[in-house]
Scaffold this motif. Sequence first.
Motif, PDB file in Angstrom:
ATOM      1  N   VAL A  66       5.737 -27.253  30.447  1.00  0.00           N
ATOM      2  CA  VAL A  66       5.814 -28.681  30.777  1.00  0.00           C
ATOM      3  C   VAL A  66       4.428 -29.234  31.110  1.00  0.00           C
ATOM      4  CG1 VAL A  66       6.717 -30.357  32.430  1.00  0.00           C
ATOM      5  CG2 VAL A  66       8.204 -28.575  31.519  1.00  0.00           C
ATOM      6  N   ALA A  91      11.417 -36.182  26.328  1.00  0.00           N
ATOM      7  CA  ALA A  91      10.773 -34.878  26.125  1.00  0.00           C
ATOM      8  C   ALA A  91      10.376 -34.724  24.667  1.00  0.00           C
ATOM      9  CB  ALA A  91      11.704 -33.739  26.534  1.00  0.00           C
ATOM     10  N   LEU A 137       6.702 -34.069  29.077  1.00  0.00           N
ATOM     11  CA  LEU A 137       7.863 -34.656  29.748  1.00  0.00           C
ATOM     12  C   LEU A 137       7.439 -35.939  30.443  1.00  0.00           C
ATOM     13  CD1 LEU A 137      10.894 -33.967  30.430  1.00  0.00           C
ATOM     14  CD2 LEU A 137      10.035 -33.024  32.588  1.00  0.00           C
ATOM     15  N   GLY A 138       8.261 -36.980  30.296  1.00  0.00           N
ATOM     16  CA  GLY A 138       7.974 -38.229  30.986  1.00  0.00           C
ATOM     17  C   GLY A 138       7.774 -39.380  30.016  1.00  0.00           C
ATOM     18  N   GLY A 160       2.224 -33.368  31.157  1.00  0.00           N
ATOM     19  CA  GLY A 160       2.449 -34.795  31.296  1.00  0.00           C
ATOM     20  C   GLY A 160       2.656 -35.477  29.961  1.00  0.00           C
ATOM     21  N   GLN A 179       5.951 -41.841  25.466  1.00  0.00           N
ATOM     22  CA  GLN A 179       4.887 -40.868  25.697  1.00  0.00           C
ATOM     23  C   GLN A 179       4.013 -40.765  24.442  1.00  0.00           C
ATOM     24  OE1 GLN A 179       6.716 -36.566  24.683  1.00  0.00           O
ATOM     25  NE2 GLN A 179       7.357 -37.284  26.701  1.00  0.00           N
ATOM     26  N   PRO A 207       3.846 -34.882  34.565  1.00  0.00           N
ATOM     27  CA  PRO A 207       5.280 -34.732  34.362  1.00  0.00           C
ATOM     28  C   PRO A 207       6.026 -35.272  35.579  1.00  0.00           C
ATOM     29  CG  PRO A 207       4.238 -32.599  34.727  1.00  0.00           C
ATOM     30  CD  PRO A 207       3.139 -33.593  34.589  1.00  0.00           C
TER      31      PRO A 207
END
Length: 285
Positions: free
Chosen positions: A108, A157, A185-186, A110, A278, A68
């Motif tokens: 949260v 997200a 997240l990311g 990655g 993502q 993340p």
Amino acid sequence: MKLLRVGPAGAERPALLEEDGTLRDLSRVISDIDGAFLGDRAALAYVRAAVGARVLEVLDGRGLRVGPPLARPGKIVCVGLNYRAHVREIGARMPTEPVLFLKAPDTVVGPEDTVLVPPGSTKTDWEAELAVVIGRTVRHARNAEEGLAAVAGYAVANDVSERAFQLERGGQWGKGKNCETFNPLGPWLVTADEIPDPQALGIRAWVNGTLMQEGSTADQIFPVGQLVAYISRFMTLYPGDVINTGTPAGVALGRPEPKPYLRAGDVVEIEIDGLGRQRQQLKDV
């Protein structure tokens, strides 16, 4: 700047992605990408200067896990029913004020980490969302302009939700929102200066390669600046806090029966213009 964190879970190092795809190590100039860093204008300026001087060590990104982009989020404030098309698809009433709920920071993970289907789940759902990361303390903001001024940056997200837990088990939405791994997240935190208009971003989600969500932040009922200002009237926002700003139409909840809820082995991919993409595979706990 595109800020990210790379390495094993719990041992990520801060990094920066340049326009040409070069990955640079920030660990010699900052300890991490967190609220303390985002709220420190001098530290941000120092990083910008180091980038301009090309003195940061190059990292080989091959085989590196992307974590993340924000370490230790403060709180995650989520907004429900914030896209007109999504409200219509589930047959809800258009809200006159933002619908808010909280998600625990420990949800949260990655952007490519595994999402765990909780025991007893029958209705795990995807939600592509624009995440807003706060960069300065804001309380009782007077208007949307003050709200936008508090934004450090933006990220992709997935507000993963278990709809049976959320809607059929009594109480508030939190039961279906706070399961382990329910907030990928990311890949990056993109600083606000690179996103001149957060209300002009395309947002898309695929499940097993099929496009399921395709919308735009222009469809938000309450735009980003207004949301930050509104939330700040009910709780103080600090650097490192996150706001998930709602999801467009196309989630499983809004589709005809049998609704295509997620199962172990399914793959969800989400992207937002300028903020990256993502990918998560689901797995039973």
